[in-house]
Design a protein around this motif. Structure first.
Motif, PDB file in Angstrom:
ATOM      1  N   TRP A  81       0.818  -1.218   0.000  1.00  0.00           N
ATOM      2  CA  TRP A  81       0.000   0.000   0.000  1.00  0.00           C
ATOM      3  C   TRP A  81       0.848   1.263   0.000  1.00  0.00           C
ATOM      4  CZ3 TRP A  81      -4.979  -0.295  -1.127  1.00  0.00           C
ATOM      5  CH2 TRP A  81      -5.599  -1.537  -0.978  1.00  0.00           C
ATOM      6  N   ASN A  82       2.026   1.206   0.578  1.00  0.00           N
ATOM      7  CA  ASN A  82       2.987   2.311   0.476  1.00  0.00           C
ATOM      8  C   ASN A  82       2.404   3.676   0.830  1.00  0.00           C
ATOM      9  OD1 ASN A  82       5.080   0.606  -0.366  1.00  0.00           O
ATOM     10  ND2 ASN A  82       4.470   0.744  -2.514  1.00  0.00           N
ATOM     11  N   GLY A  83       1.651   3.726   1.915  1.00  0.00           N
ATOM     12  CA  GLY A  83       1.169   4.998   2.407  1.00  0.00           C
ATOM     13  C   GLY A  83      -0.056   5.559   1.701  1.00  0.00           C
ATOM     14  N   ARG A  84      -0.638   4.803   0.761  1.00  0.00           N
ATOM     15  CA  ARG A  84      -1.848   5.309   0.103  1.00  0.00           C
ATOM     16  C   ARG A  84      -2.994   5.338   1.108  1.00  0.00           C
ATOM     17  NH1 ARG A  84      -0.175   1.842  -3.436  1.00  0.00           N
ATOM     18  NH2 ARG A  84      -2.006   0.478  -3.364  1.00  0.00           N
ATOM     19  N   ILE A  85      -4.001   6.139   0.791  1.00  0.00           N
ATOM     20  CA  ILE A  85      -5.135   6.325   1.691  1.00  0.00           C
ATOM     21  C   ILE A  85      -6.187   5.265   1.406  1.00  0.00           C
ATOM     22  CG2 ILE A  85      -6.986   7.891   2.378  1.00  0.00           C
ATOM     23  CD1 ILE A  85      -5.117  10.203   1.470  1.00  0.00           C
ATOM     24  N   VAL A  86      -6.588   4.562   2.437  1.00  0.00           N
ATOM     25  CA  VAL A  86      -7.634   3.557   2.315  1.00  0.00           C
ATOM     26  C   VAL A  86      -8.795   3.940   3.228  1.00  0.00           C
ATOM     27  CG1 VAL A  86      -8.269   1.132   2.660  1.00  0.00           C
ATOM     28  CG2 VAL A  86      -6.031   1.709   1.706  1.00  0.00           C
ATOM     29  N   ILE A  87      -9.969   4.092   2.638  1.00  0.00           N
ATOM     30  CA  ILE A  87     -11.168   4.380   3.412  1.00  0.00           C
ATOM     31  C   ILE A  87     -11.822   3.071   3.811  1.00  0.00           C
ATOM     32  CG2 ILE A  87     -13.441   5.471   3.419  1.00  0.00           C
ATOM     33  CD1 ILE A  87     -12.413   7.413   1.298  1.00  0.00           C
ATOM     34  N   PRO A 134      -1.702  -3.405   5.508  1.00  0.00           N
ATOM     35  CA  PRO A 134      -0.483  -2.915   6.155  1.00  0.00           C
ATOM     36  C   PRO A 134       0.219  -1.862   5.292  1.00  0.00           C
ATOM     37  CG  PRO A 134      -0.161  -5.131   5.255  1.00  0.00           C
ATOM     38  CD  PRO A 134      -1.619  -4.846   5.179  1.00  0.00           C
ATOM     39  N   GLY A 135       0.609  -0.781   5.925  1.00  0.00           N
ATOM     40  CA  GLY A 135       1.287   0.289   5.200  1.00  0.00           C
ATOM     41  C   GLY A 135       0.359   1.346   4.646  1.00  0.00           C
ATOM     42  N   ALA A 136      -0.954   1.123   4.740  1.00  0.00           N
ATOM     43  CA  ALA A 136      -1.922   2.124   4.269  1.00  0.00           C
ATOM     44  C   ALA A 136      -2.237   3.109   5.381  1.00  0.00           C
ATOM     45  CB  ALA A 136      -3.205   1.435   3.811  1.00  0.00           C
ATOM     46  N   ARG A 137      -2.724   4.271   4.986  1.00  0.00           N
ATOM     47  CA  ARG A 137      -3.224   5.258   5.950  1.00  0.00           C
ATOM     48  C   ARG A 137      -4.747   5.139   5.960  1.00  0.00           C
ATOM     49  NH1 ARG A 137      -0.982  10.807   4.128  1.00  0.00           N
ATOM     50  NH2 ARG A 137      -1.198   9.890   2.059  1.00  0.00           N
ATOM     51  N   VAL A 138      -5.276   4.586   7.025  1.00  0.00           N
ATOM     52  CA  VAL A 138      -6.691   4.208   7.087  1.00  0.00           C
ATOM     53  C   VAL A 138      -7.532   5.344   7.658  1.00  0.00           C
ATOM     54  CG1 VAL A 138      -8.370   2.617   8.114  1.00  0.00           C
ATOM     55  CG2 VAL A 138      -6.150   1.759   7.288  1.00  0.00           C
ATOM     56  N   VAL A 139      -8.630   5.624   6.974  1.00  0.00           N
ATOM     57  CA  VAL A 139      -9.629   6.579   7.449  1.00  0.00           C
ATOM     58  C   VAL A 139     -10.978   5.881   7.416  1.00  0.00           C
ATOM     59  CG1 VAL A 139     -10.768   8.800   7.061  1.00  0.00           C
ATOM     60  CG2 VAL A 139      -8.320   8.541   6.562  1.00  0.00           C
ATOM     61  N   LYS A 140     -11.713   5.959   8.510  1.00  0.00           N
ATOM     62  CA  LYS A 140     -13.051   5.361   8.582  1.00  0.00           C
ATOM     63  C   LYS A 140     -14.075   6.374   8.074  1.00  0.00           C
ATOM     64  CE  LYS A 140     -15.682   1.932  10.318  1.00  0.00           C
ATOM     65  NZ  LYS A 140     -15.497   0.514  10.002  1.00  0.00           N
ATOM     66  N   ALA A 141     -14.885   5.985   7.091  1.00  0.00           N
ATOM     67  CA  ALA A 141     -15.903   6.884   6.547  1.00  0.00           C
ATOM     68  C   ALA A 141     -16.835   6.087   5.643  1.00  0.00           C
ATOM     69  CB  ALA A 141     -15.258   8.027   5.752  1.00  0.00           C
ATOM     70  N   PHE A 142     -17.966   6.684   5.300  1.00  0.00           N
ATOM     71  CA  PHE A 142     -18.947   6.117   4.377  1.00  0.00           C
ATOM     72  C   PHE A 142     -19.576   4.829   4.900  1.00  0.00           C
ATOM     73  CE2 PHE A 142     -16.336   8.807   1.656  1.00  0.00           C
ATOM     74  CZ  PHE A 142     -17.293   9.455   0.891  1.00  0.00           C
ATOM     75  N   ASN A 143     -19.552   4.626   6.208  1.00  0.00           N
ATOM     76  CA  ASN A 143     -20.068   3.366   6.751  1.00  0.00           C
ATOM     77  C   ASN A 143     -21.302   3.513   7.630  1.00  0.00           C
ATOM     78  OD1 ASN A 143     -18.201   4.594   8.792  1.00  0.00           O
ATOM     79  ND2 ASN A 143     -18.906   2.868  10.013  1.00  0.00           N
ATOM     80  N   HIS A 144     -21.670   4.741   7.999  1.00  0.00           N
ATOM     81  CA  HIS A 144     -22.729   4.860   9.011  1.00  0.00           C
ATOM     82  C   HIS A 144     -24.106   5.175   8.437  1.00  0.00           C
ATOM     83  CE1 HIS A 144     -22.349   9.227   8.543  1.00  0.00           C
ATOM     84  NE2 HIS A 144     -23.502   9.324   9.178  1.00  0.00           N
ATOM     85  N   LEU A 145     -24.175   5.612   7.180  1.00  0.00           N
ATOM     86  CA  LEU A 145     -25.460   5.971   6.587  1.00  0.00           C
ATOM     87  C   LEU A 145     -26.096   4.795   5.860  1.00  0.00           C
ATOM     88  CD1 LEU A 145     -25.070   9.482   4.889  1.00  0.00           C
ATOM     89  CD2 LEU A 145     -26.484   8.900   6.859  1.00  0.00           C
TER      90      LEU A 145
END
Length: 214
Positions: A81-87, A134-145
């Motif tokens: 993943w090399n630091g890419r953003i994963v939602i 592993p290696g990704a920058r994880v952001v939690k979103a788009f899951n509650h609606l």
């Protein structure tokens, strides 16, 4: 900026509709291959294209939109993943088939809704999810609606609220920009350890809240 979506079910397809409607280019993928997405891509229009899971995972921002029980298989064997953003758009629930005996399980308070909570012990779902990327920058979103309202971010004279959380400031900023560009109103819930449980289905305090910022 490229947006890859892993999963083409209700969440993945409706998120793609929301992004494409604002001129954002998306790469849709699923376990069945690009050919199975031809009809959906035609419906969404020129800002959507079909790709392999690896192609979607190579985008600048990647939304994972697969059922919890399929996450490990969907993400297995992908390049670093090399630091890419994963939602993380997932929730730790199992969707029950209409003929499943679990729909009549008295000990399951969610049986009537066709879902069953998956026991993760003392951990919240994004903590477990992060181990699959592993290696990704994880952001939690788009899951509650309710995913069916995602194609209509602007409603009732305002913008639907989307919660997000994460541990990387820059990644959160990029996801915030994406949420705003798609027409939603973003609210930062803090770190994954704080915001993840608050917005996560099925027991999060903020889960399923359909708020509109006027």
């Amino acid at each position: 900026m490229s947006i890859g979506i892993i999963g083409s079910g209700a969440l993945g397809s409706n998120a793609a509709r929301a992004f494409a409607a604002k001129g954002l280019d998306v790469i849709l993928s699923n376990s069945r291959g690009p050919e199975s997405l031809a009809g959906l891509v035609r419906e969404i229009g020129p800002h959507a294209k079909a790709g392999t899971i690896a192609e979607a995972a190579g985008a600048d921002i990647v939304l994972v939109a697969v059922p919890w029980v399929h996450i490990q298989a969907a993400l297995h064997g992908l390049p670093a993943w090399n630091g890419r953003i994963v939602i993380d758009g997932t929730n730790a629930v199992e969707f029950l088939a209409t003929d499943s005996p679990d729909r009549n399980e008295a000990s399951n308070p969610l049986a009537a809704y066709g879902i069953k909570a998956i026991d993760l012990g003392s951990r919240h779902s994004s903590a477990v999810f992060s181990e699959f990327v592993p290696g990704a920058r994880v952001v939690k979103a788009f899951n509650h609606l309710d995913v069916n309202v995602l194609p209509e971010p602007e409603t009732a004279g305002g913008k639907r609220v989307l919660f997000y959380s994460g541990d990387d400031v820059a990644a959160k900023g990029a996801v915030r920009d994406l949420i705003e560009t798609a027409g939603f109103f973003p609210i930062d819930l803090g770190t994954l350890d704080v915001g993840g449980p608050l917005a996560g289905l099925p027991f999060g305090t903020l889960a399923t809240l359909n708020l509109v910022k006027i």
